[in-house]
Design a protein around this motif. Sequence first.
Motif, PDB file in Angstrom:
ATOM      1  N   CYS A  87       0.822  -1.218   0.000  1.00 54.23           N
ATOM      2  CA  CYS A  87       0.000   0.000   0.000  1.00 54.23           C
ATOM      3  C   CYS A  87       0.852   1.262   0.000  1.00 54.23           C
ATOM      4  N   SER A  88       2.022   1.212   0.617  1.00 58.62           N
ATOM      5  CA  SER A  88       2.874   2.400   0.633  1.00 58.62           C
ATOM      6  C   SER A  88       3.643   2.569  -0.677  1.00 58.62           C
ATOM      7  N   ASP A  89       3.927   1.469  -1.382  1.00 56.56           N
ATOM      8  CA  ASP A  89       4.722   1.554  -2.609  1.00 56.56           C
ATOM      9  C   ASP A  89       3.923   1.288  -3.882  1.00 56.56           C
ATOM     10  N   GLY A  90       2.619   0.998  -3.762  1.00 58.07           N
ATOM     11  CA  GLY A  90       1.786   0.836  -4.951  1.00 58.07           C
ATOM     12  C   GLY A  90       1.784   2.153  -5.715  1.00 58.07           C
ATOM     13  N   GLY A  91       1.983   2.091  -6.996  1.00 53.22           N
ATOM     14  CA  GLY A  91       2.072   3.305  -7.811  1.00 53.22           C
ATOM     15  C   GLY A  91       3.501   3.686  -8.114  1.00 53.22           C
ATOM     16  N   SER A  92       4.446   3.258  -7.285  1.00 51.19           N
ATOM     17  CA  SER A  92       5.852   3.473  -7.623  1.00 51.19           C
ATOM     18  C   SER A  92       6.464   2.146  -8.048  1.00 51.19           C
ATOM     19  N   GLN A  93       6.495   1.196  -7.148  1.00 45.46           N
ATOM     20  CA  GLN A  93       7.075  -0.092  -7.513  1.00 45.46           C
ATOM     21  C   GLN A  93       6.078  -0.981  -8.251  1.00 45.46           C
ATOM     22  N   TRP A  94       4.846  -1.017  -7.773  1.00 46.01           N
ATOM     23  CA  TRP A  94       3.840  -1.923  -8.337  1.00 46.01           C
ATOM     24  C   TRP A  94       2.662  -1.156  -8.899  1.00 46.01           C
ATOM     25  N   ASP A  95       1.960  -1.798  -9.824  1.00 45.32           N
ATOM     26  CA  ASP A  95       0.739  -1.245 -10.405  1.00 45.32           C
ATOM     27  C   ASP A  95      -0.298  -1.116  -9.284  1.00 45.32           C
ATOM     28  N   PRO A  96      -0.796   0.090  -9.010  1.00 44.91           N
ATOM     29  CA  PRO A  96      -1.748   0.256  -7.910  1.00 44.91           C
ATOM     30  C   PRO A  96      -3.045  -0.521  -8.118  1.00 44.91           C
ATOM     31  N   GLU A  97      -3.458  -0.733  -9.358  1.00 40.38           N
ATOM     32  CA  GLU A  97      -4.683  -1.510  -9.604  1.00 40.38           C
ATOM     33  C   GLU A  97      -4.466  -2.979  -9.258  1.00 40.38           C
ATOM     34  N   VAL A  98      -3.294  -3.515  -9.567  1.00 40.42           N
ATOM     35  CA  VAL A  98      -2.989  -4.905  -9.218  1.00 40.42           C
ATOM     36  C   VAL A  98      -2.876  -5.039  -7.702  1.00 40.42           C
ATOM     37  N   VAL A  99      -2.257  -4.068  -7.053  1.00 46.46           N
ATOM     38  CA  VAL A  99      -2.169  -4.084  -5.594  1.00 46.46           C
ATOM     39  C   VAL A  99      -3.572  -4.058  -4.983  1.00 46.46           C
ATOM     40  N   ALA A 100      -4.466  -3.240  -5.529  1.00 49.86           N
ATOM     41  CA  ALA A 100      -5.841  -3.164  -5.014  1.00 49.86           C
ATOM     42  C   ALA A 100      -6.550  -4.507  -5.141  1.00 49.86           C
ATOM     43  N   VAL A 101      -6.307  -5.213  -6.237  1.00 42.23           N
ATOM     44  CA  VAL A 101      -6.911  -6.537  -6.414  1.00 42.23           C
ATOM     45  C   VAL A 101      -6.348  -7.506  -5.379  1.00 42.23           C
ATOM     46  N   LEU A 102      -5.041  -7.480  -5.150  1.00 37.29           N
ATOM     47  CA  LEU A 102      -4.435  -8.339  -4.122  1.00 37.29           C
ATOM     48  C   LEU A 102      -5.054  -8.059  -2.759  1.00 37.29           C
ATOM     49  N   VAL A 103      -5.156  -6.801  -2.407  1.00 38.76           N
ATOM     50  CA  VAL A 103      -5.729  -6.428  -1.107  1.00 38.76           C
ATOM     51  C   VAL A 103      -7.162  -6.946  -1.002  1.00 38.76           C
ATOM     52  N   ALA A 104      -7.949  -6.775  -2.047  1.00 35.15           N
ATOM     53  CA  ALA A 104      -9.343  -7.234  -2.039  1.00 35.15           C
ATOM     54  C   ALA A 104      -9.423  -8.756  -1.942  1.00 35.15           C
ATOM     55  N   LEU A 105      -8.588  -9.451  -2.699  1.00 33.33           N
ATOM     56  CA  LEU A 105      -8.605 -10.915  -2.656  1.00 33.33           C
ATOM     57  C   LEU A 105      -8.211 -11.441  -1.285  1.00 33.33           C
ATOM     58  N   LEU A 106      -7.219 -10.835  -0.693  1.00 39.64           N
ATOM     59  CA  LEU A 106      -6.785 -11.287   0.622  1.00 39.64           C
ATOM     60  C   LEU A 106      -7.804 -10.930   1.698  1.00 39.64           C
ATOM     61  N   ALA A 107      -8.488  -9.801   1.535  1.00 38.71           N
ATOM     62  CA  ALA A 107      -9.545  -9.436   2.480  1.00 38.71           C
ATOM     63  C   ALA A 107     -10.690 -10.428   2.386  1.00 38.71           C
ATOM     64  N   ASP A 108     -11.055 -10.822   1.162  1.00 38.50           N
ATOM     65  CA  ASP A 108     -12.095 -11.834   0.977  1.00 38.50           C
ATOM     66  C   ASP A 108     -11.686 -13.148   1.608  1.00 38.50           C
TER      67      ASP A 108
END
Length: 112
Positions: A87-108
């Motif tokens: 969450c702190s490096d999404g948008g610089s190191q990683w694609d923020p949309e892919v990070v958001a999907v990971l966060v959502a999948l793990l929350a589910d």
Amino acid sequence: DHEYAITQHIEMARKILSPLGFLNNVLPIALAHHERFDGQGLPDGLAGQNIPLGARILAVSNDYDVMTSPRPHREALTHDEALGVFCSDGGSQWDPEVVAVLVALLADQDEA
């Protein structure tokens, strides 16, 4: 040096995968998974949507596994610590949309 090690890793992957014609469609993904969303990655300095989507997904999934697995030189991060890094490096190191999907999948998964 870390950059040299990554470059060697990428070149070894190219040497191993290139002769395997049936993997031609995944070669760009494998070779680009060390690119950074901000363009500061390797091997070509690709940025944003210029990085193949599969490589952006592989980068997030691989790095999550690396962070949450113990290594000889460090203990594994907890699930929450790893998500904090993303969450702190999404948008610089990683694609923020892919990070958001990971966060959502793990929350589910946590809710199940």
